[in-house]
Motif scaffolding. Sequence first.
Motif, mmCIF file in Angstrom:
data_model
loop_
_atom_site.group_PDB
_atom_site.id
_atom_site.type_symbol
_atom_site.label_atom_id
_atom_site.label_comp_id
_atom_site.label_asym_id
_atom_site.label_seq_id
_atom_site.Cartn_x
_atom_site.Cartn_y
_atom_site.Cartn_z
ATOM 1 N N ALA A 9 -6.395 2.241 -20.132
ATOM 2 C CA ALA A 9 -6.008 0.848 -19.891
ATOM 3 C C ALA A 9 -6.502 0.376 -18.530
ATOM 4 O O ALA A 9 -7.031 -0.746 -18.394
ATOM 5 C CB ALA A 9 -4.490 0.705 -19.986
ATOM 6 N N ALA A 10 -6.337 1.235 -17.492
ATOM 7 C CA ALA A 10 -6.758 0.848 -16.140
ATOM 8 C C ALA A 10 -8.275 0.730 -16.047
ATOM 9 O O ALA A 10 -8.797 -0.207 -15.430
ATOM 10 C CB ALA A 10 -6.240 1.867 -15.124
ATOM 11 N N LEU A 11 -8.992 1.680 -16.652
ATOM 12 C CA LEU A 11 -10.458 1.628 -16.603
ATOM 13 C C LEU A 11 -10.989 0.431 -17.388
ATOM 14 O O LEU A 11 -11.959 -0.220 -16.958
ATOM 15 C CB LEU A 11 -11.040 2.931 -17.158
ATOM 16 C CG LEU A 11 -10.789 4.186 -16.318
ATOM 17 C CD1 LEU A 11 -11.343 5.424 -17.024
ATOM 18 C CD2 LEU A 11 -11.416 4.051 -14.935
ATOM 19 N N ASN A 19 0.633 8.117 -8.962
ATOM 20 C CA ASN A 19 0.256 6.737 -9.310
ATOM 21 C C ASN A 19 -1.257 6.559 -9.344
ATOM 22 O O ASN A 19 -1.774 5.738 -10.116
ATOM 23 C CB ASN A 19 0.872 5.759 -8.304
ATOM 24 C CG ASN A 19 2.388 5.805 -8.330
ATOM 25 O OD1 ASN A 19 2.995 5.922 -9.391
ATOM 26 N ND2 ASN A 19 3.008 5.719 -7.155
ATOM 27 N N LEU A 20 -1.952 7.322 -8.499
ATOM 28 C CA LEU A 20 -3.416 7.208 -8.486
ATOM 29 C C LEU A 20 -4.027 7.779 -9.760
ATOM 30 O O LEU A 20 -5.113 7.360 -10.172
ATOM 31 C CB LEU A 20 -3.992 7.921 -7.258
ATOM 32 C CG LEU A 20 -3.492 7.399 -5.898
ATOM 33 C CD1 LEU A 20 -4.169 8.138 -4.764
ATOM 34 C CD2 LEU A 20 -3.720 5.892 -5.782
ATOM 35 N N ASP A 21 -3.346 8.758 -10.374
ATOM 36 C CA ASP A 21 -3.843 9.299 -11.640
ATOM 37 C C ASP A 21 -3.878 8.223 -12.717
ATOM 38 O O ASP A 21 -4.730 8.255 -13.620
ATOM 39 C CB ASP A 21 -2.956 10.460 -12.096
ATOM 40 C CG ASP A 21 -3.073 11.670 -11.167
ATOM 41 O OD1 ASP A 21 -4.103 11.771 -10.479
ATOM 42 O OD2 ASP A 21 -2.141 12.483 -11.131
ATOM 43 N N ALA A 22 -2.936 7.273 -12.616
ATOM 44 C CA ALA A 22 -2.886 6.195 -13.617
ATOM 45 C C ALA A 22 -4.126 5.317 -13.566
ATOM 46 O O ALA A 22 -4.437 4.623 -14.543
ATOM 47 C CB ALA A 22 -1.632 5.344 -13.407
ATOM 48 N N LEU A 23 -4.836 5.343 -12.448
ATOM 49 C CA LEU A 23 -6.046 4.515 -12.331
ATOM 50 C C LEU A 23 -7.168 5.016 -13.226
ATOM 51 O O LEU A 23 -8.152 4.296 -13.437
ATOM 52 C CB LEU A 23 -6.523 4.484 -10.871
ATOM 53 C CG LEU A 23 -5.526 3.929 -9.849
ATOM 54 C CD1 LEU A 23 -6.141 3.915 -8.460
ATOM 55 C CD2 LEU A 23 -5.081 2.515 -10.244
ATOM 56 N N MET A 46 0.821 -1.207 0.000
ATOM 57 C CA MET A 46 0.000 0.000 0.000
ATOM 58 C C MET A 46 0.858 1.262 0.000
ATOM 59 O O MET A 46 0.522 2.253 -0.638
ATOM 60 C CB MET A 46 -0.923 -0.007 1.233
ATOM 61 C CG MET A 46 -1.975 -1.113 1.206
ATOM 62 S SD MET A 46 -3.033 -1.116 2.674
ATOM 63 C CE MET A 46 -3.826 0.473 2.520
ATOM 64 N N VAL A 47 1.990 1.200 0.733
ATOM 65 C CA VAL A 47 2.873 2.366 0.782
ATOM 66 C C VAL A 47 3.425 2.677 -0.601
ATOM 67 O O VAL A 47 3.523 3.839 -1.013
ATOM 68 C CB VAL A 47 4.018 2.117 1.781
ATOM 69 C CG1 VAL A 47 5.018 3.262 1.738
ATOM 70 C CG2 VAL A 47 3.460 1.945 3.193
ATOM 71 N N GLY A 48 3.766 1.643 -1.353
ATOM 72 C CA GLY A 48 4.323 1.832 -2.685
ATOM 73 C C GLY A 48 3.379 2.550 -3.642
ATOM 74 O O GLY A 48 3.829 3.172 -4.611
ATOM 75 N N ALA A 49 2.060 2.468 -3.382
ATOM 76 C CA ALA A 49 1.097 3.152 -4.238
ATOM 77 C C ALA A 49 1.204 4.666 -4.130
ATOM 78 O O ALA A 49 0.736 5.385 -5.023
ATOM 79 C CB ALA A 49 -0.324 2.700 -3.886
ATOM 80 N N PHE A 50 1.823 5.129 -3.049
ATOM 81 C CA PHE A 50 1.944 6.585 -2.834
ATOM 82 C C PHE A 50 3.391 7.044 -2.920
ATOM 83 O O PHE A 50 3.754 8.070 -2.353
ATOM 84 C CB PHE A 50 1.358 6.944 -1.459
ATOM 85 C CG PHE A 50 -0.095 6.592 -1.321
ATOM 86 C CD1 PHE A 50 -1.083 7.427 -1.829
ATOM 87 C CD2 PHE A 50 -0.476 5.405 -0.710
ATOM 88 C CE1 PHE A 50 -2.427 7.097 -1.717
ATOM 89 C CE2 PHE A 50 -1.821 5.060 -0.591
ATOM 90 C CZ PHE A 50 -2.790 5.901 -1.096
ATOM 91 N N GLN A 51 4.232 6.277 -3.594
ATOM 92 C CA GLN A 51 5.638 6.634 -3.776
ATOM 93 C C GLN A 51 5.995 6.570 -5.252
ATOM 94 O O GLN A 51 5.399 5.799 -6.018
ATOM 95 C CB GLN A 51 6.543 5.668 -2.996
ATOM 96 C CG GLN A 51 6.436 5.787 -1.489
ATOM 97 C CD GLN A 51 7.344 4.796 -0.780
ATOM 98 O OE1 GLN A 51 7.653 3.724 -1.306
ATOM 99 N NE2 GLN A 51 7.777 5.151 0.421
ATOM 100 N N ASP A 52 6.966 7.391 -5.664
ATOM 101 C CA ASP A 52 7.483 7.292 -7.032
ATOM 102 C C ASP A 52 8.640 6.297 -7.059
ATOM 103 O O ASP A 52 8.941 5.641 -6.053
ATOM 104 C CB ASP A 52 7.899 8.668 -7.555
ATOM 105 C CG ASP A 52 9.024 9.288 -6.721
ATOM 106 O OD1 ASP A 52 9.660 8.549 -5.934
ATOM 107 O OD2 ASP A 52 9.262 10.499 -6.846
ATOM 108 N N GLY A 53 9.290 6.204 -8.188
ATOM 109 C CA GLY A 53 10.361 5.228 -8.346
ATOM 110 C C GLY A 53 11.536 5.443 -7.419
ATOM 111 O O GLY A 53 12.288 4.503 -7.113
ATOM 112 N N ASP A 54 11.708 6.684 -6.928
ATOM 113 C CA ASP A 54 12.805 6.986 -6.009
ATOM 114 C C ASP A 54 12.371 6.976 -4.554
ATOM 115 O O ASP A 54 13.154 7.388 -3.674
ATOM 116 C CB ASP A 54 13.384 8.364 -6.359
ATOM 117 C CG ASP A 54 13.978 8.381 -7.761
ATOM 118 O OD1 ASP A 54 14.552 7.332 -8.152
ATOM 119 O OD2 ASP A 54 13.857 9.405 -8.454
#
Length: 253
Positions: free
Chosen positions: A24-26, A16-20, A1-9
């Motif tokens: 493709a996600a929809l 990341n939530l914008d990608a939802l 869950m933490v990774g969903a709110f972090q970038d690659g660094d």
Amino acid sequence: MVGAFQDGDGRPTLGNLDALTSDAALSALKGSLVLSATTALIGAALGALLAYLVVSLPSQSLLRRTTLAISGVLAQFGGVVLAFAWIATIGSVGIVTKAMSDVLGVDIYGSGWLFDLPGLVVVYAYFQIPLMVIVFAPAFEGLRPQWREAAVNLGASTWDYWRHVALPLLTPAFLGALLLLFANAFAAYATAAVLVSQGQPIVPLLIRQAITSEVLLGQANVGFALALEMIVVVTIVMVAYNLLLKRTSRWMR
């Protein structure tokens, strides 16, 4: 869950939530919801009918015990083994495919429907129906004979008994089992991963692509956001399931 709110660094981000909301996600979410709802309805309807027929048999019946035992095994029969079994049966060179082609001249393989959403519906129903039998049979067993006797003594017909007594009592258990089947299909991964090699029609496969793809690097956190989306959906479904389960337990004590 933490990774969903972090970038690659590892920095905090909501990107990341914008990608939802991407196409493709929809599309994957729609595919998962359609697949889960369809297989849940098929499994609930056929499983409830089979559970009624099984529970109608005497408690010591060999057929009843055998059916419940087989249902318990098939409800857990998923993943790679199940996918291989269907490919060997109705795949392009499957046993049934060849037999139907040689004997009747019918091509049941068609354009490869087994390896898309229609194929997943058929394969998922293979473990959804026996799961419904296992989950719903206790609800039929909970219907006390005294209730039917009381209804008959009051002049009720068989239809009146089912309409005014049995069905209202069974409805919460049925809806709860339906939600359980929905969550079961929504979270399934291995069978779809083996059958579907092209495209990502459901969320679990899109998560696989985001985490393991060697083309789209740096998308692992998007995969975590998709996983978080699945957790939210399954949590809502399971909360509703537990509420219905509590209501069912009132009259099954």
